[in-house]
Design an enzyme around this catalytic site. Structure first.
Site, PDB file in Angstrom:
ATOM      1  N   GLY A 130      -3.468  -5.265   1.932  1.00  0.00           N
ATOM      2  CA  GLY A 130      -4.504  -5.998   2.673  1.00  0.00           C
ATOM      3  C   GLY A 130      -4.031  -7.392   3.054  1.00  0.00           C
ATOM      4  N   GLY A 158       0.796  -1.226   0.000  1.00  0.00           N
ATOM      5  CA  GLY A 158       0.000   0.000   0.000  1.00  0.00           C
ATOM      6  C   GLY A 158       0.825   1.270   0.000  1.00  0.00           C
TER       7      GLY A 158
END
Ligand code: AMP
Length: 392
Positions: free
Chosen positions: A374, A351
């Site tokens: 995630g 991310g």
């Protein structure tokens, strides 16, 4: 764990689930890292004379208007450049045209199927792991390889669905193998083992904090989430980001693990969420009603460097300030640089923190920069990853 090398793929139709979910801006790829990371598995399958059939999702498809902006053709073009060979792009996720093109493939050909989430328009078939869809995609190939680390925490038709119809004939690719190997360093880390957590909300990181607070030697906190912890300690945080619902959670963690949770002692703030309003440095006792903390202050950066100077293993998730604004990127960049310069084994958990490392050309200098935010978070929470379990 079975990898692509454990299967005989010579001259076979090999379905490879990749993660080509790249950031797009005005229809152009902003960062092709995920395509580059998929190359080793694709190249190996080509070398083995396989017929290479690729599947991936791109963005979210909820309504008709999402189709064109999430068209995978742009990825086929970039992949073709990177491979130096044609990539057959099929603008369908099922049907005669797709089947005919697959049936006429020669060994070493590479074909990319349109965005698997186009199937979400009709009852979320991809995202809800529709049985018929998984079986259909599985029927298109002989062997299944899951190399999409970014989606292993999801049970979708294009990963878990296909794998469930290819028992004994499925394996992970080199990227998933590499990601799992790096993360397994954290199962029994060389100590001191430190965690850096930032990003916007506490709520996204509760599971990680709960799981790591007992394992880690220190958790250094920054970003928007630091302010909920500071509020829990009774500081005035002005207009800084607050995750009201989780103040009690922060109080509980602080009460039980006060020695492990390290919080900022000063911040860079402004009166607006903007790079253009005046910036000032204040200690955490001096935050006023109108102030919004947007980055770590210099004393905090020094303090965190002192802790990190002792660390042997570091996992980092989430930026420590609004790194997208030049005035508020120092906390994230300085500490990244410190870890690289001091050769501290660091894993970046996907991310925004990987994007930040990329922006300052440090991504390739850390021990591991994950392609899955995630997935990494769920791994760190100690959860099982369905995309991996379905291969096991
Ligand atoms: P996450 O997706 O939770 O990792 O959050 C990443 C986002 O958090 C980035 O877009 C950062 O700009 C943002 N962020 C980091 N620090 C702060 C802060 N102090 N205030 C508001 N947003 C922040």
């Amino acid at each position: 764990m079975k990898t692509i090398k454990d299967l005989d793929i010579k001259n076979k139709k090999v379905l490879i689930r990749c993660d080509f979910n790249v950031p797009l801006k005005d229809g152009k790829i902003e960062d092709d890292n995920r395509i580059v990371e998929a190359l080793p598995t694709i190249k190996y399958a080509i070398e083995e004379n396989a017929k290479v059939i690729l599947l991936s999702h791109l963005g979210r498809v909820k309504e008709e208007s999402d189709l064109e902006k999430n068209n995978l053709k742009v990825v086929a073009d970039r992949l073709s450049e990177l491979l130096g060979k044609d990539v057959i792009f099929v603008n369908e996720t099922r049907g005669e045209e797709l089947e005919e093109k697959i049936n006429s493939m020669n060994p070493k050909d590479v074909l990319l199927i349109q965005n698997t989430r186009y199937e979400d328009l009709d009852g979320k078939k991809e995202s809800s792991n529709d049985e018929e869809l998984g079986a259909y995609w599985a029927s298109l190939g002989d062997v299944f390889i899951n190399d999409a680390f970014g989606t292993v925490h999801r049970a979708h038709a294009s990963n878990v669905g296909i794998a469930s119809h290819k028992e004994g004939n499925s394996a992970v690719g080199f990227l998933v193998e590499k990601e799992l190997k790096a993360l397994s360093e954290l199962d029994n880390p060389e100590r001191p083992f430190m965690v850096i957590l930032g990003g916007a909300k506490v709520s996204d990181k509760i599971g990680v904090i709960e799981n790591l607070v007992t394992k880690a030697d220190k958790i250094l906190i920054g970003g928007g989430m630091a302010f909920t912890f500071l509020k829990a300690k009774g500081f005035n945080i002005g207009k800084s980001l607050l995750d009201e619902e989780n103040i009690d959670f922060c109080k509980k963690v602080l009460a039980e693990h006060e020695d492990k949770i390290i919080l900022p002692v000063d911040v860079k703030s402004s009166t607006e969420y903007s790079n253009d309003t005046p910036m000032k440095v204040v200690t955490i006792n001096e935050i006023e009603e109108n102030d919004m903390g947007l980055d770590l202050g210099p004393q905090t950066i020094d303090l965190y460097e002192k802790y990190l100077s002792l660390a042997k293993t570091v996992i980092w998730n989430g930026p420590l300030g609004v790194y997208e604004f030049d005035n508020y990127k120092a906390g994230t960049e300085d500490l990244l640089k410190y870890l690289v310069d001091n050769n501290i084994k660091t894993i970046l958990g996907g991310g925004d923190i990987v994007a930040a490392a990329s922006n300052c050309n440090l991504k390739d200098k850390v021990f591991h920069a994950s392609t899955g935010g995630g997935s990494t978070l769920e791994y760190l929470e100690g959860k099982k990853l369905p995309g991996i379990e379905s291969i096991k």
